[in-house]
Design an enzyme around this catalytic site. Structure first.
Site, PDB file in Angstrom:
ATOM      1  CG  HIS A   1      -1.911   0.962   1.403  1.00 43.40           C
ATOM      2  ND1 HIS A   1      -1.672   2.248   1.813  1.00 43.40           N
ATOM      3  CD2 HIS A   1      -3.246   0.869   1.192  1.00 43.40           C
ATOM      4  CE1 HIS A   1      -2.819   2.909   1.852  1.00 43.40           C
ATOM      5  NE2 HIS A   1      -3.790   2.098   1.481  1.00 43.40           N
TER       6      HIS A   1
ATOM      7  CG  ASP B   1       0.370  -2.722   5.989  1.00 46.39           C
ATOM      8  OD1 ASP B   1      -0.611  -2.874   6.740  1.00 46.39           O
ATOM      9  OD2 ASP B   1       0.307  -2.117   4.903  1.00 46.39           O
TER      10      ASP B   1
ATOM     11  CD  GLN C   1      -7.203  -5.012   4.149  1.00 49.83           C
ATOM     12  OE1 GLN C   1      -8.180  -5.673   4.516  1.00 49.83           O
ATOM     13  NE2 GLN C   1      -7.300  -3.745   3.795  1.00 49.83           N
TER      14      GLN C   1
ATOM     15  CE  LYS D   1      -7.487  -0.463   6.138  1.00 49.75           C
ATOM     16  NZ  LYS D   1      -8.122  -0.013   4.892  1.00 49.75           N
TER      17      LYS D   1
ATOM     18  CB  CYS E   1      -3.707   3.098  -1.615  1.00 46.12           C
ATOM     19  SG  CYS E   1      -4.876   4.401  -1.279  1.00 46.12           S
TER      20      CYS E   1
HETATM   21  N1  PMP Z   1      -1.935  -1.035   4.380  1.00 48.39           N
HETATM   22  C1  PMP Z   1      -2.945  -1.740   3.875  1.00 48.39           C
HETATM   23  C2  PMP Z   1      -2.699  -3.127   3.387  1.00 48.39           C
HETATM   24  C3  PMP Z   1      -4.220  -1.181   3.824  1.00 48.39           C
HETATM   25  O1  PMP Z   1      -5.240  -1.888   3.327  1.00 48.39           O
HETATM   26  C4  PMP Z   1      -4.424   0.130   4.311  1.00 48.39           C
HETATM   27  C5  PMP Z   1      -5.787   0.796   4.243  1.00 48.39           C
HETATM   28  N2  PMP Z   1      -6.393   0.728   2.977  1.00 48.39           N
HETATM   29  C6  PMP Z   1      -3.333   0.820   4.850  1.00 48.39           C
HETATM   30  C7  PMP Z   1      -2.116   0.206   4.865  1.00 48.39           C
HETATM   31  C8  PMP Z   1      -3.459   2.212   5.391  1.00 48.39           C
HETATM   32  O2  PMP Z   1      -4.260   2.217   6.525  1.00 48.39           O
HETATM   33  P1  PMP Z   1      -4.834   3.562   7.120  1.00 48.39           P
HETATM   34  O3  PMP Z   1      -5.352   4.354   5.960  1.00 48.39           O
HETATM   35  O4  PMP Z   1      -5.916   3.115   8.048  1.00 48.39           O
HETATM   36  O5  PMP Z   1      -3.715   4.247   7.833  1.00 48.39           O
END
Ligand code: PMP
Length: 407
Positions: free
Chosen positions: A124, A201, A204, A227, A365
């Site tokens: 991401h 990270d 998920q 999430k 993203c």
């Molecule tokens: N890493 C992953 C794999 C994600 O799915 C997300 C959220 N889409 C993020 C990082 C970023 O998380 P946040 O926007 O809640 O900081």
């Protein structure tokens, strides 16, 4: 065969019971953010109605109650990740802030010119950009583990890329764009053998898999509350005590200090060294109720349920002409990415919304990943504990209609 009482679970989520464009809502955008159960909404209401106060320094009743609830939530997060101590549990806004915290602190201490930071091609943006910024500041180099065509990490390449120069390995546990579950334990072991720090990270991962940071043996693991059925604006960063003790603080301010003079400041103990200023008290407190909600159902049961929906959905949509599933990793969570030949993903999203079905379309993203796969974007349906096979059927029906209308 699901052992969950999905019907009862759905009753706990007020937002699910509405019509969108005259059709019952099918919410399949759970990888972006999940909906909130009543216990979480109630926890927020109770805090503001009964014991709103600033924490850790008040002598009065409300401050004591708020402090206790905040610290109980830290204990729930510790249990959720099986960390050995609450000193290793830092409250942050989410994964984005967690990566920025670690990358920034490392760029002001350990990272130097000639060092390497190893990430993967399926990260991401939040696990790419902070590392690029840290590399720019220090002269370190960003290296990337490639992704195979089926959406699995190329672990043989990871072996080749790890070296004595690797100071940090930072990879995603479950890809939000493809659903691939990565073999992070193995990667952590290999990175550690080279002396690198490891960051996972878990945006998920923490939602769909039981997490044990001691068993994983990572130095950092982060997830976002929103999430995992908790509010937005609160997340957790696990950090190994011996590493956090060595790193400099992130933000300066109140709470993170022991003593301040104009000449010099000494810093507070863990975890407070990393929690400058008044934190997000209400959402941190509510996080505990979300964690307990997940614990009561059980992550194994949730994963099993979501994977059953994934398999059913994959089977149904694969019958649509020209549809290709993107991401066919052997180990996969309840995330279904796909493209349809000759149809733009954005148009699919709009037509599905007209039929009450909420999915995500675009690059998720993960622009570099999309580029690697030769795609501009995908359509993505992602499942949660409250979703049903009937919803999968409605989604597949709507998708078939949309594809026919667009061709
Ligand atoms: N890493 C992953 C794999 C994600 O799915 C997300 C959220 N889409 C993020 C990082 C970023 O998380 P946040 O926007 O809640 O900081």
């Amino acid at each position: 065969n699901s052992t969950l009482d999905v019907h009862a679970i759905r009753q706990e989520f007020p937002v699910l019971h509405q019509h969108i464009n005259g059709k019952p809502l099918v919410y399949f955008d759970n990888a972006a953010t999940s909906q909130k159960p009543r216990v979480v909404i109630e926890a927020l209401k109770q805090y503001y109605e009964q014991y709103n106060a600033n924490i850790h320094r008040g002598a009065h009743h409300l401050a004591v109650r708020a402090t206790e609830a905040y610290e109980q939530s830290r204990e729930a997060a510790r249990r959720f990740l099986n960390a050995s101590s609450t000193d290793e549990i830092l409250f942050v806004r989410g994964v984005t802030e967690a990566v920025n915290l670690v990358a920034d602190c490392l760029s002001r201490s350990l990272l130097q010119e000639g060092d390497e930071v190893l990430i993967s091609a399926m990260e991401h943006h939040s696990n790419i950009v902070p590392w690029q910024m840290a590399c720019e500041r220090t002269g370190a180099t960003l290296k990337v583990i490639p992704v195979k065509e089926n959406g699995e990490l190329d672990t043989a390449q990871a072996d080749a890329l790890l070296s004595a120069r690797t100071k940090v390995l930072s990879v995603v546990h479950i890809s939000n764009a493809l659903g691939s579950i990565n073999p992070v334990k193995e990667l952590i072991r290999k990175a550690k053998a080279r002396g690198a720090l490891t960051f996972i990270d878990g945006a998920q991962g923490a939602v769909h898999l039981p997490i044990d940071v001691q068993d994983l043996d990572c130095d950092f693991y982060a997830f976002s509350g929103h999430k995992v059925y908790a509010p937005t604006g609160i997340g957790v960063l696990y950090g190994r005590r011996s590493v956090l003790e060595k790193l400099p603080p992130y933000h300066g301010g109140g709470e993170m200090i022991k003593e301040v003079t104009f000449e010099k400041t000494t810093y507070n103990e863990l975890p407070f060294k990393y929690e400058a200023g008044t934190p997000n008290i209400a959402d941190a407190i509510a996080l505990r109720y979300a964690i307990e909600f997940v614990e009561q159902i059980g992550k194994e049961a949730m994963l099993h349920h979501e994977q059953a929906l994934l398999h059913y959905a994959t089977d149904l949509v694969s019958r649509i002409d020209g549809l290709q599933v993107i991401g066919q990793a052997k180990e996969k969570a309840g995330i279904l990415s796909f493209v349809i030949e000759g149809v733009h993903h954005h148009d699919i999203g709009v037509l599905l919304d007209n039929m009450g079905v909420a999915i995500r379309t675009g690059h998720h993203c993960t622009q570099p990943l999309m580029r690697c796969l030769g795609l501009e974007g995908t359509s993505r349906a992602s499942f949660a504990v409250y979703n049903t096979p009937e919803e999968v059927e409605r989604f597949a029906e709507a998708l078939k209609k949309a594809a026919n209308m667009l061709r």
